[in-house]
Design an enzyme around this catalytic site. Structure first.
Site, PDB file in Angstrom:
ATOM      1  N   ASN A 241      -2.746   9.573 -18.662  1.00 40.60           N
ATOM      2  CA  ASN A 241      -3.053   9.651 -20.089  1.00 40.60           C
ATOM      3  C   ASN A 241      -4.372  10.406 -20.257  1.00 40.60           C
ATOM      4  O   ASN A 241      -5.438   9.881 -19.952  1.00 40.60           O
ATOM      5  CB  ASN A 241      -3.163   8.235 -20.668  1.00 40.60           C
ATOM      6  CG  ASN A 241      -3.551   8.241 -22.135  1.00 40.60           C
ATOM      7  OD1 ASN A 241      -3.488   9.271 -22.795  1.00 40.60           O
ATOM      8  ND2 ASN A 241      -3.946   7.080 -22.648  1.00 40.60           N
ATOM      9  N   PHE A 242      -4.272  11.647 -20.735  1.00 45.85           N
ATOM     10  CA  PHE A 242      -5.487  12.467 -20.894  1.00 45.85           C
ATOM     11  C   PHE A 242      -6.320  12.042 -22.099  1.00 45.85           C
ATOM     12  O   PHE A 242      -7.469  12.471 -22.234  1.00 45.85           O
ATOM     13  CB  PHE A 242      -5.121  13.948 -21.072  1.00 45.85           C
ATOM     14  CG  PHE A 242      -4.658  14.648 -19.822  1.00 45.85           C
ATOM     15  CD1 PHE A 242      -4.571  13.996 -18.605  1.00 45.85           C
ATOM     16  CD2 PHE A 242      -4.312  15.994 -19.868  1.00 45.85           C
ATOM     17  CE1 PHE A 242      -4.145  14.669 -17.452  1.00 45.85           C
ATOM     18  CE2 PHE A 242      -3.900  16.681 -18.732  1.00 45.85           C
ATOM     19  CZ  PHE A 242      -3.810  16.015 -17.532  1.00 45.85           C
ATOM     20  N   LYS A 243      -5.724  11.283 -23.021  1.00 45.64           N
ATOM     21  CA  LYS A 243      -6.404  10.936 -24.286  1.00 45.64           C
ATOM     22  C   LYS A 243      -6.896  12.226 -24.957  1.00 45.64           C
ATOM     23  O   LYS A 243      -6.178  13.223 -24.947  1.00 45.64           O
ATOM     24  CB  LYS A 243      -7.545   9.951 -24.039  1.00 45.64           C
ATOM     25  CG  LYS A 243      -7.122   8.789 -23.161  1.00 45.64           C
ATOM     26  CD  LYS A 243      -8.165   7.728 -23.096  1.00 45.64           C
ATOM     27  CE  LYS A 243      -7.740   6.686 -22.083  1.00 45.64           C
ATOM     28  NZ  LYS A 243      -8.527   5.475 -22.164  1.00 45.64           N
TER      29      LYS A 243
ATOM     30  N   HIS B  80      -0.594   2.372 -27.631  1.00 44.67           N
ATOM     31  CA  HIS B  80      -1.792   2.333 -26.783  1.00 44.67           C
ATOM     32  C   HIS B  80      -2.889   1.540 -27.495  1.00 44.67           C
ATOM     33  O   HIS B  80      -3.018   1.597 -28.722  1.00 44.67           O
ATOM     34  CB  HIS B  80      -2.273   3.758 -26.468  1.00 44.67           C
ATOM     35  CG  HIS B  80      -3.333   3.772 -25.405  1.00 44.67           C
ATOM     36  ND1 HIS B  80      -4.657   3.541 -25.684  1.00 44.67           N
ATOM     37  CD2 HIS B  80      -3.245   3.954 -24.069  1.00 44.67           C
ATOM     38  CE1 HIS B  80      -5.348   3.589 -24.553  1.00 44.67           C
ATOM     39  NE2 HIS B  80      -4.512   3.833 -23.561  1.00 44.67           N
TER      40      HIS B  80
ATOM     41  N   GLU C  92      -5.955   1.990 -27.832  1.00 47.43           N
ATOM     42  CA  GLU C  92      -6.885   2.760 -28.664  1.00 47.43           C
ATOM     43  C   GLU C  92      -6.276   3.049 -30.035  1.00 47.43           C
ATOM     44  O   GLU C  92      -6.999   3.189 -31.020  1.00 47.43           O
ATOM     45  CB  GLU C  92      -7.305   4.032 -27.922  1.00 47.43           C
ATOM     46  CG  GLU C  92      -8.293   3.695 -26.817  1.00 47.43           C
ATOM     47  CD  GLU C  92      -8.290   4.624 -25.628  1.00 47.43           C
ATOM     48  OE1 GLU C  92      -7.703   5.715 -25.703  1.00 47.43           O
ATOM     49  OE2 GLU C  92      -8.876   4.235 -24.594  1.00 47.43           O
TER      50      GLU C  92
ATOM     51  N   GLU D 216      -1.798  -3.111 -20.233  1.00 43.59           N
ATOM     52  CA  GLU D 216      -3.158  -2.582 -20.119  1.00 43.59           C
ATOM     53  C   GLU D 216      -4.128  -3.525 -20.827  1.00 43.59           C
ATOM     54  O   GLU D 216      -4.273  -3.453 -22.068  1.00 43.59           O
ATOM     55  CB  GLU D 216      -3.249  -1.211 -20.797  1.00 43.59           C
ATOM     56  CG  GLU D 216      -2.334  -0.167 -20.204  1.00 43.59           C
ATOM     57  CD  GLU D 216      -2.839   1.222 -20.540  1.00 43.59           C
ATOM     58  OE1 GLU D 216      -3.240   1.928 -19.609  1.00 43.59           O
ATOM     59  OE2 GLU D 216      -2.887   1.582 -21.721  1.00 43.59           O
TER      60      GLU D 216
ATOM     61  N   GLY E  65     -10.933   2.046 -19.435  1.00 43.81           N
ATOM     62  CA  GLY E  65     -12.098   2.920 -19.535  1.00 43.81           C
ATOM     63  C   GLY E  65     -13.417   2.248 -19.182  1.00 43.81           C
ATOM     64  O   GLY E  65     -14.481   2.812 -19.397  1.00 43.81           O
TER      65      GLY E  65
ATOM     66  N   SER F  18      -8.539   1.089 -15.650  1.00 46.65           N
ATOM     67  CA  SER F  18      -9.466   1.385 -14.554  1.00 46.65           C
ATOM     68  C   SER F  18      -8.796   1.429 -13.178  1.00 46.65           C
ATOM     69  O   SER F  18      -9.375   0.984 -12.185  1.00 46.65           O
ATOM     70  CB  SER F  18     -10.639   0.398 -14.568  1.00 46.65           C
ATOM     71  OG  SER F  18     -11.380   0.549 -15.757  1.00 46.65           O
TER      72      SER F  18
HETATM   73  C1  PEP Z   1      -5.617   4.207 -20.501  1.00 48.01           C
HETATM   74  O1  PEP Z   1      -6.293   4.513 -21.463  1.00 48.01           O
HETATM   75  O2  PEP Z   1      -4.386   4.159 -20.623  1.00 48.01           O
HETATM   76  C2  PEP Z   1      -6.298   3.881 -19.256  1.00 48.01           C
HETATM   77  C3  PEP Z   1      -5.662   3.147 -18.404  1.00 48.01           C
HETATM   78  O3  PEP Z   1      -7.577   4.361 -19.078  1.00 48.01           O
HETATM   79  P1  PEP Z   1      -8.521   4.139 -17.776  1.00 48.01           P
HETATM   80  O4  PEP Z   1      -7.686   4.406 -16.559  1.00 48.01           O
HETATM   81  O5  PEP Z   1      -9.632   5.109 -17.949  1.00 48.01           O
HETATM   82  O6  PEP Z   1      -8.973   2.729 -17.817  1.00 48.01           O
END
Ligand code: PEP
Length: 238
Positions: free
Chosen positions: A6-8, A88, A90, A157, A163, A193
C-alpha cells in the site's frame, strides 16, 4: 501467501512505473509462489504486469458521476483494474468514512466482480479493553459485508500498529487471526509495521495468509526483501 503493497500518498506515476518494472523483473527470475498486489495512488494507476496485480487504494461505489475528487468504475476500467482496497483505517479514522459508506462500496464492487481487500482493525483504546472488546469491534466492521464473497481478501490491521514501526505481538496477531478464521474462510492478511525483523514470525502463523505492507513496501528492495525472507526453504516455523 499474499504480499500486498500500500503506497498510500507516496510515489508518482513515473516512480510507480519504474517500481513495477523492477519488481516484475525480480519476480520473473525468482518465481516465488506468492500473489503480489500493489496499490499505488490514484494518479499512478496502470495495468498490472505478469506477476503483479495493480489495485486501487479506494474507489467510489458508482460507475461515474458527480462525486468531486473521487474515482469510480469508469476510471478503473481504463486500466483494466479489478482489485480494490476498501475500509483502510486511514479512510475510516482520518477521512471519517462510515461503515455504511464502506459497505455500499463493497456491495458495488462485489456486484462488478472485483477482488476486494477489505481492511479492519481496532484502535489502541479498544485493544486496551481486552480481547473480547477487540473481537466485538472487529466483527462490527463486517456489518454489511458478504464474508462468503469468493473474491474477498481480509486485512487485519490494528490501527495502533500502522505506520508506527511497532507491529502487534505475534501472540496478539495469532489470537486475532484465529478469531477471524472462525467465520472467514477467505485469505486474511496481517498489516501494521510489517518489516524484515518480524515477517518470518508473522508469516509462520497458521491463520495468516499474507501481509499488507505500507512503509516497508515503498522501496522495491525492501518489499522484495520481505518476500525473499519467507520464500520456500526460508520460513522459520518455530
Ligand atoms: C498500511 O497502511 O496498510 C500499513 C500496514 O502501513 P505500515 O506497514 O507502514 O504500518
Amino acid at each position: 501467501m499474499i504480499f500486498a503493497a500500500n503506497f498510500k500518498m507516496n510515489h508518482t506515476r513515473a516512480s510507480t512505473r519504474e517500481y513495477l518494472e523492477r519488481l516484475e523483473g525480480i519476480l520473473r527470475v525468482e518465481e516465488y509462489p506468492f500473489k503480489v498486489l500493489v496499490f499505488p495512488p490514484a494518479t499512478a494507476l496502470c495495468e498490472g504486469t505478469d506477476h503483479i496485480t495493480v489495485g486501487a487504494q479506494d474507489a467510489w461505489g458508482a460507475e461515474h458521476g458527480a462525486y468531486t475528487g473521487e474515482i469510480g468504475l469508469q476510471q478503473l476500467r481504463e486500466f483494466a483494474i479489478d482489485t480494490v482496497l476498501l475500509g483502510h483505517s486511514e479512510r475510516r479514522h482520518i477521512v471519517g468514512e462510515s461503515q455504511e459508506r464502506i459497505a455500499e462500496k463493497f456491495a458495488f464492487y462485489r456486484e462488478h466482480g472485483f477482488e476486494i481487500v477489505y481492511c479492519v482493525g481496532e484502535p489502541l483504546e479498544v485493544r486496551k479493553e481486552g480481547f473480547e472488546a477487540v473481537a466485538e469491534y472487529l466483527w462490527e466492521q463486517f456489518d454489511g459485508i458478504d464474508l462468503d464473497y469468493e473474491r474477498l481478501i481480509v486485512a487485519y490491521e490494528p490501527v495502533w500498529a500502522i505506520g508506527t514501526g511497532v507491529a502487534a505481538e505475534t501472540e496478539q496477531i495469532a489470537q486475532t487471526h484465529d478469531e477471524l478464521r472462525r467465520r472467514i474462510k477467505r485469505p486474511v492478511l496481517y498489516g501494521g509495521s510489517v518489516k524484515l525483523d518480524n515477517i518470518r514470525s508473522i508469516a509462520a502463523l497458521e491463520n495468516v495468509d499474507g501481509v499488507l505492507v505500507g512503509s516497508a513496501s515503498l522501496e522495491v528492495e525492501s518489499f522484495h526483501g520481505l518476500m525473499a525472507a519467507v520464500a520456500p526453504g526460508q520460513i522459520d516455523m518455530d
